[in-house]
Design a protein around this motif. Structure first.
Motif, PDB file in Angstrom:
ATOM      1  N   SER A   1      31.437  23.254  -4.751  1.00  0.00           N
ATOM      2  CA  SER A   1      30.564  22.832  -3.483  1.00  0.00           C
ATOM      3  C   SER A   1      29.479  23.749  -3.280  1.00  0.00           C
ATOM      4  N   LEU A   2      28.409  23.183  -2.661  1.00  0.00           N
ATOM      5  CA  LEU A   2      27.269  23.946  -2.443  1.00  0.00           C
ATOM      6  C   LEU A   2      27.454  25.387  -1.731  1.00  0.00           C
ATOM      7  N   PRO A   3      28.244  25.061  -0.609  1.00  0.00           N
ATOM      8  CA  PRO A   3      28.597  26.416   0.216  1.00  0.00           C
ATOM      9  C   PRO A   3      29.311  27.652  -0.704  1.00  0.00           C
ATOM     10  N   ALA A   4      30.095  27.060  -1.721  1.00  0.00           N
ATOM     11  CA  ALA A   4      30.651  28.056  -2.662  1.00  0.00           C
ATOM     12  C   ALA A   4      29.719  28.660  -3.797  1.00  0.00           C
ATOM     13  N   VAL A   5      28.955  27.986  -4.085  1.00  0.00           N
ATOM     14  CA  VAL A   5      27.595  28.520  -4.732  1.00  0.00           C
ATOM     15  C   VAL A   5      26.781  29.631  -3.993  1.00  0.00           C
ATOM     16  N   SER A   6      26.469  28.995  -2.833  1.00  0.00           N
ATOM     17  CA  SER A   6      25.804  29.746  -1.988  1.00  0.00           C
ATOM     18  C   SER A   6      26.346  31.144  -1.601  1.00  0.00           C
TER      19      SER A   6
END
Length: 160
Positions: free
Chosen positions: A87-92
């Motif tokens: 997910s985008l939050p995990a990449v963030s």
């Protein structure tokens, strides 16, 4: 009975000579270790916090792939997230770790976050590793010379 006594004395003598050789080798290693500690104090000229964060950031394969992607040029967070199955939050979160390590810089254009690779911490880590490589290479060379010198007299005795 006398011959078994002679064999026992010869075996003890052989064990003593091996033990003496072992003690000399151990003293050499201790001297090398003490020298290593003294040299390590001189080699540590980089911030341990920066190095710790750099190596911790590089420990994760996802973060290494992100850095490889950024090495090709600046890009936004959504483009960095696409190749990864997360997910985008995990990449963030990964990006924040890299940011805290100083390995990348973030620029904001409204809602778009563009990331840029900063190679300075990588250069410092490479220099740190190189210092230790030189040290260990020298230590291993000295050990090889010592072992060669130790083996030469024993070979001469056997040939006589």
């Amino acid at each position: 009975m006398a011959s078994s006594h002679c064999r026992a004395v010869a075996a003890q003598s052989s064990v003593r000579s091996r033990l003496y050789g072992f003690k000399r080798t151990l003293k050499f290693f201790i001297c090398t270790a003490v020298g290593s500690i003294l040299l390590l104090n001189q080699v540590v000229k980089y911030s341990s916090r920066t190095l710790n964060r750099t190596f911790a950031a590089l420990a994760d394969p996802t973060r290494r792939r992100i850095l490889a992607h950024l090495a090709r040029g600046d890009t936004c967070v959504t483009h960095l997230a696409k190749p990864h199955a997360m997910s985008l939050p995990a990449v963030s979160k990964h990006l924040r770790v890299l940011e805290k390590a100083g390995l990348l810089r973030r620029r904001r254009y409204g809602r778009v976050h563009e990331m840029r690779l900063d190679a300075k911490p990588l250069q410092q880590a490479a220099q740190w590793v190189e210092e230790y490589r030189k040290f260990w290479q020298g230590s291993l060379d000295r050990l090889a010379e010592y072992l060669e010198k130790e083996n030469r007299p024993s070979e001469k005795r056997k040939t006589k």
